[in-house]
Design a protein around this motif. Structure first.
Motif, short mmCIF file in Angstrom:
data_model
loop_
_atom_site.label_atom_id
_atom_site.label_comp_id
_atom_site.label_asym_id
_atom_site.label_seq_id
_atom_site.Cartn_x
_atom_site.Cartn_y
_atom_site.Cartn_z
N GLU A 58 14.40 20.52 45.73
CA GLU A 58 15.11 21.69 44.78
C GLU A 58 14.72 21.02 43.20
O GLU A 58 16.00 20.96 42.50
N ASN A 59 13.92 22.07 42.47
CA ASN A 59 14.35 21.83 40.79
C ASN A 59 14.30 20.30 40.59
O ASN A 59 15.02 20.45 39.58
N GLY A 60 13.52 19.83 41.22
CA GLY A 60 14.02 18.53 40.64
C GLY A 60 14.82 17.36 41.51
O GLY A 60 15.13 16.32 40.77
N VAL A 61 16.40 17.75 41.88
CA VAL A 61 16.85 16.96 42.24
C VAL A 61 17.01 16.82 43.73
O VAL A 61 16.24 18.27 44.63
N THR A 62 17.05 16.05 44.34
CA THR A 62 16.83 15.75 45.75
C THR A 62 17.96 15.13 46.86
O THR A 62 18.63 14.75 46.57
N ALA A 63 17.81 15.57 47.69
CA ALA A 63 18.79 14.76 48.63
C ALA A 63 18.04 14.39 50.17
O ALA A 63 17.01 14.73 50.67
N GLU A 64 18.23 13.86 50.91
CA GLU A 64 18.40 12.93 51.76
C GLU A 64 19.50 12.20 52.62
O GLU A 64 20.38 12.17 52.99
N ILE A 65 18.93 12.13 54.10
CA ILE A 65 20.06 12.49 55.25
C ILE A 65 19.61 10.72 55.69
O ILE A 65 18.21 10.34 55.70
N ALA A 66 20.66 9.83 56.11
CA ALA A 66 21.27 8.24 56.33
C ALA A 66 22.30 8.38 56.57
O ALA A 66 23.28 8.41 56.26
N ASN A 67 22.71 6.80 57.25
CA ASN A 67 23.86 6.29 57.22
C ASN A 67 24.17 5.44 56.74
O ASN A 67 23.26 4.76 56.05
N TRP A 68 25.23 4.23 56.60
CA TRP A 68 26.29 3.61 55.61
C TRP A 68 25.40 2.22 55.76
O TRP A 68 25.64 2.01 54.40
N ASP A 69 24.98 2.18 57.12
CA ASP A 69 24.13 0.76 57.28
C ASP A 69 22.89 1.33 55.73
O ASP A 69 22.71 -0.37 55.44
N GLN A 70 22.31 2.34 56.82
CA GLN A 70 20.75 2.25 55.26
C GLN A 70 21.31 1.99 53.89
O GLN A 70 20.14 1.48 53.48
N VAL A 71 22.08 3.04 53.75
CA VAL A 71 22.45 2.51 52.39
C VAL A 71 23.37 1.20 52.17
O VAL A 71 22.50 0.80 50.96
N GLN A 72 23.73 0.48 52.44
CA GLN A 72 23.84 -0.59 52.20
C GLN A 72 22.91 -1.81 52.60
O GLN A 72 22.56 -2.38 51.13
N GLU A 73 22.05 -1.32 52.94
CA GLU A 73 20.43 -2.10 52.52
C GLU A 73 19.48 -1.19 51.78
O GLU A 73 18.79 -2.69 51.21
N PHE A 74 20.04 -0.40 51.05
CA PHE A 74 19.34 -0.12 50.13
C PHE A 74 19.84 -0.45 48.80
O PHE A 74 19.41 -1.07 47.22
N VAL A 75 21.16 -1.03 49.09
CA VAL A 75 22.29 -1.35 47.35
C VAL A 75 21.72 -2.79 47.38
O VAL A 75 21.46 -3.08 46.09
N GLN A 76 21.35 -3.38 48.85
CA GLN A 76 20.50 -4.91 48.63
C GLN A 76 19.86 -5.08 47.76
O GLN A 76 18.74 -6.43 47.05
N LYS A 77 18.38 -3.96 47.29
CA LYS A 77 17.41 -3.79 46.96
C LYS A 77 17.33 -3.57 45.55
O LYS A 77 16.57 -3.34 44.84
#
Length: 219
Positions: A58-77
């Motif tokens: 919405e209006n250039g701002v985004t949000a997404e649904i994910a769990n903690w482990d997925q966020v940790q995988e994102f961090v490692q990238k």
């Protein structure tokens, strides 16, 4: 042939030629069509930070649904960058007070820092799944122009508290350029006084010092 019929015949010929050479208002040339299509090109939403995540925009701002482990995988990238994962909820007043400073941190270091807001409104109730909060959260994100990585947790809050051994929020995880956790900011031991940690006094100065350190040579 008399003069009048001759003039009439010439007039008809001229009118016929004009109708063939003058394009109508509705006609378009082949060159005009691509330009018209370009003018109404659709705006595509950015790809989610978490592959396959349900995403809201919405209006250039985004949000997404994910769990903690997925966020940790994102961090490692995000190797080579400092990553801040801020755990918060809309019912947590200190969290709300500090949220704008998380957004400011991203603006201060757009190329060196990745800021992630991890919302923990979800309590595991089947009647209130993570997406049930999307309207409230998107209104909040757009209000603060939160052009950062906004995650709506699909991990129930109490499950996550136990998993990461955290007593309460607010909390902020700071990961170094090597992808390892450098420091967790929380108020469990009152290390930062009764008011707790703030971005201005504690997190941002800490990151400023991290970024002053020379980068480790690549293997």
């Amino acid at each position: 042939m008399s003069f009048k019929p001759l003039v009439f015949a010439l007039s008809l010929a001229l009118l016929s030629a004009c109708s063939q050479e003058t394009p109508t208002a509705d006609s378009t040339t082949p060159e005009e069509t691509p330009a018209a299509e370009t003018a109404v090109a659709k705006t595509e939403s950015p790809a989610p930070a978490i592959p396959g995540a349900q995403t809201f925009s919405e209006n250039g701002v985004t949000a997404e649904i994910a769990n903690w482990d997925q966020v940790q995988e994102f961090v490692q990238k995000q190797k080579g960058k400092v990553v801040v994962v801020d755990l918060w909820s809309t019912w947590c007043e200190p969290c709300i007070a500090e949220f704008p400073h998380l957004v400011e941190l991203q603006k201060k270091y757009p190329e060196k820092v990745v800021c992630v807001s991890y919302n923990m409104n979800y309590d595991g109730s089947k009647d209130s799944p993570p997406e049930s909060n999307k309207e409230e959260l998107m209104e909040f994100y757009t209000k603060h122009n939160a052009e950062i990585i906004n995650i709506i947790s699909s991990t129930p809050d109490m499950v996550l508290y136990e998993k990461i051994e955290l007593a309460s929020i607010p909390a902020a995880y700071v990961y170094g350029p090597d992808g390892k956790l450098a420091k967790r900011f929380d108020n469990e031991k009152q290390e930062y006084g009764k008011e707790g940690f703030t971005y201005d006094k504690h997190i941002i100065p800490y990151i400023d010092e991290m970024l002053k350190q020379p980068a480790e040579p690549k293997e």
